[in-house]
Write an enzyme that holds these catalytic residues in place. Structure first.
Site, PDB file in Angstrom:
ATOM      1  N   LEU A  54       1.219  -1.352  -0.006  1.00  0.00           N
ATOM      2  CA  LEU A  54       0.084  -0.636  -0.079  1.00  0.00           C
ATOM      3  C   LEU A  54       0.864   1.123   0.019  1.00  0.00           C
ATOM      4  O   LEU A  54       2.353   1.456   0.372  1.00  0.00           O
ATOM      5  CB  LEU A  54      -1.029   0.000   1.488  1.00  0.00           C
ATOM      6  CG  LEU A  54      -2.096  -0.817   1.352  1.00  0.00           C
ATOM      7  CD1 LEU A  54      -3.023  -1.337   2.311  1.00  0.00           C
ATOM      8  CD2 LEU A  54      -3.387  -0.870   0.132  1.00  0.00           C
ATOM      9  N   ASP A  55       0.575   1.688  -1.117  1.00  0.00           N
ATOM     10  CA  ASP A  55       1.864   3.453  -0.208  1.00  0.00           C
ATOM     11  C   ASP A  55       1.089   4.104   0.490  1.00  0.00           C
ATOM     12  O   ASP A  55       0.622   3.461   1.861  1.00  0.00           O
ATOM     13  CB  ASP A  55       0.799   4.554  -1.908  1.00  0.00           C
ATOM     14  CG  ASP A  55       0.736   4.430  -3.076  1.00  0.00           C
ATOM     15  OD1 ASP A  55       1.844   3.463  -3.528  1.00  0.00           O
ATOM     16  OD2 ASP A  55       0.117   5.087  -3.998  1.00  0.00           O
ATOM     17  N   GLN A  56       2.616   4.798   0.697  1.00  0.00           N
ATOM     18  CA  GLN A  56       2.545   5.531   1.796  1.00  0.00           C
ATOM     19  C   GLN A  56       1.203   6.245   2.120  1.00  0.00           C
ATOM     20  O   GLN A  56       0.760   6.365   3.849  1.00  0.00           O
ATOM     21  CB  GLN A  56       4.091   6.077   2.352  1.00  0.00           C
ATOM     22  CG  GLN A  56       3.787   7.318   3.487  1.00  0.00           C
ATOM     23  CD  GLN A  56       5.077   8.275   3.611  1.00  0.00           C
ATOM     24  OE1 GLN A  56       5.818   7.861   3.019  1.00  0.00           O
ATOM     25  NE2 GLN A  56       5.706   8.309   4.166  1.00  0.00           N
TER      26      GLN A  56
END
Length: 217
Positions: A54-56
């Site tokens: 998951l992106d930050q």
């Protein structure tokens, strides 16, 4: 930082990853998920490992495997497109259609000035996202995204280039305005297993979605 656990059994955990917490250690240093894996052992001998990314900025459901065999099986399920993923995102604008499917192949490009990003490209990797409009508030739209493929930044690029309305707060594909982070949330995850019940989890909408007027989905 308290990391809520949404699902737990002998081979899997699903956590509600907070927005702003990266999976990997940033080059500049700082906190990352790795700092919390020891606490997530919960009595098991091994620390769990993330199965996917998951992106930050993205909050919500993140699957962790509690042993190497489970990690291999779960990773294969993602690669074979067997996992059902449901995301919620707030886009900057109103949409004419109620629902649809975006099929835009994606490629990675990089420049010394701007760094790397993903772009729609005919010769890129095939990428498919199904979407549905859920609500409209103050010129913004809450959209349900169900990605069929799992390319890097897929939903972000498909929102900006496929819907013509970038995610609110997106610093790369949008204007960065309207929110302190990219408004994308991994709301649901369903992972099939051959000999056991599927792993299923749902992550409640975070407070920053409610602050934009989208408190329930």
């Amino acid at each position: 930082m308290n990391i809520p656990i949404l699902y737990e059994d002998a081979e899997a955990l699903v956590i509600d990853k907070p927005a702003g917490l990266p999976i990997d250690r940033p080059r500049a240093g700082g906190a990352c998920l790795e700092d919390y894996l020891e606490d997530l052992k919960l009595g098991f001998q091994r620390a769990p490992l993330p199965v996917h990314r998951l992106d930050q900025d993205t909050s919500g459901c993140l699957l962790l495997a509690r042993n190497p065999k489970a990690l291999k099986r779960f990773s294969a399920a993602f690669e074979e497109r067997l996992v059902e993923k449901r995301y919620l995102g707030v886009v900057d604008g109103l949409l004419e259609q109620q629902e649809g499917t975006i099929a835009l192949s994606l490629s990675k490009v990089s420049t010394a000035k701007s760094g790397w990003r993903m772009i729609p490209a005919r010769k890129g990797k095939p990428s498919i996202t199904h979407w549905r409009k859920l609500a409209e508030v103050d010129g913004r739209t809450l959209v349900e995204f169900r990605p069929e493929t799992g390319r890097t930044h897929q939903i972000r690029v498909h929102a900006a280039s496929g819907l013509g309305a970038a995610l609110v707060g997106d610093p790369v594909y949008g204007s960065r305005k309207g929110a302190p982070r990219t408004m994308l949330h991994a709301a649901g995850l369903l992972v099939p297993r051959p000999t056991k019940d599927p792993i299923g989890a749902m992550a409640p909408l975070p407070a920053d979605f409610a602050a934009l007027g989208f408190g329930d989905a």
